[in-house]
Design a protein around this motif. Structure first.
Motif, short mmCIF file in Angstrom:
data_model
loop_
_atom_site.label_atom_id
_atom_site.label_comp_id
_atom_site.label_asym_id
_atom_site.label_seq_id
_atom_site.Cartn_x
_atom_site.Cartn_y
_atom_site.Cartn_z
N GLU A 82 0.80 -1.23 0.00
CA GLU A 82 0.00 0.00 0.00
C GLU A 82 0.83 1.28 0.00
O GLU A 82 0.29 2.36 -0.20
CB GLU A 82 -0.97 0.00 1.19
N GLN A 83 2.13 1.15 0.19
CA GLN A 83 3.00 2.33 0.13
C GLN A 83 3.77 2.40 -1.18
O GLN A 83 4.72 3.19 -1.31
CB GLN A 83 3.99 2.31 1.31
N GLU A 84 3.35 1.61 -2.16
CA GLU A 84 4.01 1.60 -3.47
C GLU A 84 3.05 2.15 -4.52
O GLU A 84 2.21 1.42 -5.05
CB GLU A 84 4.46 0.19 -3.83
N PRO A 85 3.13 3.43 -4.84
CA PRO A 85 2.18 4.08 -5.76
C PRO A 85 2.08 3.40 -7.12
O PRO A 85 0.99 3.30 -7.69
CB PRO A 85 2.74 5.50 -5.88
N ASN A 86 3.21 2.93 -7.65
CA ASN A 86 3.18 2.31 -8.98
C ASN A 86 2.31 1.05 -8.99
O ASN A 86 1.53 0.83 -9.92
CB ASN A 86 4.60 1.96 -9.43
N LEU A 87 2.44 0.23 -7.96
CA LEU A 87 1.63 -0.98 -7.90
C LEU A 87 0.16 -0.64 -7.68
O LEU A 87 -0.73 -1.27 -8.26
CB LEU A 87 2.12 -1.92 -6.80
N THR A 115 -2.93 -1.59 -10.08
CA THR A 115 -4.12 -2.29 -9.60
C THR A 115 -5.38 -1.53 -9.98
O THR A 115 -6.37 -2.13 -10.42
CB THR A 115 -4.05 -2.45 -8.06
N ALA A 116 -5.35 -0.22 -9.80
CA ALA A 116 -6.51 0.61 -10.18
C ALA A 116 -6.81 0.45 -11.67
O ALA A 116 -7.98 0.31 -12.07
CB ALA A 116 -6.24 2.07 -9.85
N LYS A 117 -5.77 0.46 -12.48
CA LYS A 117 -5.95 0.29 -13.92
C LYS A 117 -6.57 -1.07 -14.25
O LYS A 117 -7.43 -1.17 -15.13
CB LYS A 117 -4.60 0.44 -14.63
N ALA A 118 -6.14 -2.10 -13.52
CA ALA A 118 -6.69 -3.44 -13.74
C ALA A 118 -8.19 -3.48 -13.45
O ALA A 118 -8.97 -4.08 -14.20
CB ALA A 118 -5.95 -4.46 -12.87
N PHE A 119 -8.60 -2.81 -12.37
CA PHE A 119 -10.04 -2.77 -12.04
C PHE A 119 -10.81 -1.94 -13.08
O PHE A 119 -11.93 -2.29 -13.45
CB PHE A 119 -10.25 -2.19 -10.64
N MET A 120 -10.22 -0.87 -13.54
CA MET A 120 -10.91 0.00 -14.49
C MET A 120 -11.10 -0.65 -15.85
O MET A 120 -12.00 -0.28 -16.61
CB MET A 120 -10.14 1.32 -14.62
N HIS A 121 -10.27 -1.65 -16.16
CA HIS A 121 -10.37 -2.34 -17.44
C HIS A 121 -10.91 -3.76 -17.29
O HIS A 121 -10.93 -4.52 -18.27
CB HIS A 121 -9.01 -2.37 -18.13
N LEU A 173 -5.61 3.95 -2.40
CA LEU A 173 -5.09 5.05 -3.21
C LEU A 173 -5.16 6.37 -2.45
O LEU A 173 -4.23 7.18 -2.49
CB LEU A 173 -5.86 5.14 -4.52
N LEU A 174 -6.27 6.60 -1.76
CA LEU A 174 -6.39 7.81 -0.96
C LEU A 174 -5.32 7.84 0.12
O LEU A 174 -4.71 8.89 0.39
CB LEU A 174 -7.78 7.90 -0.33
N GLY A 175 -5.09 6.69 0.75
CA GLY A 175 -4.08 6.61 1.80
C GLY A 175 -2.68 6.90 1.28
O GLY A 175 -1.82 7.37 2.03
N ALA A 176 -2.47 6.61 -0.02
CA ALA A 176 -1.17 6.86 -0.64
C ALA A 176 -1.12 8.24 -1.30
O ALA A 176 -0.16 8.55 -2.00
CB ALA A 176 -0.87 5.78 -1.67
N HIS A 177 -2.17 9.04 -1.09
CA HIS A 177 -2.28 10.39 -1.63
C HIS A 177 -2.31 10.41 -3.16
O HIS A 177 -1.91 11.41 -3.77
CB HIS A 177 -1.12 11.27 -1.11
N ALA A 178 -2.78 9.31 -3.76
CA ALA A 178 -2.96 9.26 -5.22
C ALA A 178 -4.39 9.67 -5.54
O ALA A 178 -5.20 8.87 -6.00
CB ALA A 178 -2.65 7.86 -5.74
N THR A 179 -4.69 10.93 -5.27
CA THR A 179 -6.07 11.42 -5.33
C THR A 179 -6.68 11.33 -6.72
O THR A 179 -7.83 10.91 -6.87
CB THR A 179 -6.14 12.87 -4.83
#
Length: 230
Positions: free
Chosen positions: A61-66, A70-76, A98-104
């Motif tokens: 959860e502290q790795e923004p790239n992963l 993951t978000a991209k996988a869900f979106m597709h 994502l919110l916790g990682a500040h990837a707003t």
């Protein structure tokens, strides 16, 4: 016969054994999940992949790239996998990571896509889980309300209105499967009462009345409940 009092060393030993048992259980569960994820059976893949994606993201959860991957996988993800594996639930859990990682920005994009999916699923009366999807849609709109509230309270209230509108109005709409979604998501069964409370405490009577009328017109079956609240 009186029970023998445990020493501090005994208590520490018991706690350590319990902790080790929990670690072993989690490890075995993760190993099983990985095996199922690697299975070539399409139906197993559809049921397992959404859960696997979230569990893996939670470990990192502290790795923004992963998290972004993951978000991209869900979106597709295709509808078959989203429905079979309750992908909407795990997409919303990933949104929180994502919110916790500040990837707003990425979090907002995932939330909007999940809302779009849930609107389609809940509108499909041939979908056996459409009530559960509708209840999850209520929570998705509530998350959108929470995200918007600091910047625009009026616009946020409109999202809370949507959450209230999607909340179950009858016993039939209180799908049993929604209980497990609420356990995972820490969501509520209904957002109607909170909506009404915020509506009349907003201070903007004109806007409050407009949103109230829109809500009533969209769900006439809820008038008695609204009357009791107000």
């Amino acid at each position: 016969m009186a029970l023998q009092k445990l020493s501090d060393a005994d208590v520490k030993k018991v706690l350590a054994e319990q902790s080790e048992q929990r670690r072993n259980s989690v490890q075995k569960a993760n190993e099983l999940l990985l095996l199922l994820h690697q299975d070539k059976d399409v139906l197993i893949q559809q049921k397992i992949n959404p859960l696997y994606l979230w569990v893996n993201a939670k470990k990192h959860e502290q790795e923004p790239n992963l998290l972004n991957k993951t978000a991209k996988a869900f979106m597709h993800m295709d509808d078959a996998s989203m429905k079979a594996g309750n992908g909407s639930r795990y997409a919303l859990l990933t949104y929180k990571l994502l919110l916790g990682a500040h990837a707003t920005a990425k979090a907002n994009a995932l939330l909007l896509k999940t809302i779009e999916n849930l609107e389609r699923y809940s509108a499909d009366t041939l979908n056996a889980n459409h009530y559960a999807d509708q209840n999850m849609l209520a929570y998705a709109w509530y998350l959108k309300y929470q995200a918007e509230k600091p910047a625009d309270s009026v616009k946020a209230l409109q999202y809370l209105s949507k959450a209230a509108r999607c909340s179950p109005a009858t016993t039939k709409e209180k799908a049993h499967a929604s209980y497990y979604d609420r356990v995972f998501l820490h969501s509520k069964e209904s957002y109607r009462e909170e909506f009404i409370e915020r509506l009349f405490n907003s201070g903007d009577d004109t806007q409050a009345l407009k949103v109230f009328v829109d809500h009533v017109n969209a769900g006439l079956d809820n008038i008695d409940e609204i009357t009791k609240i107000v």
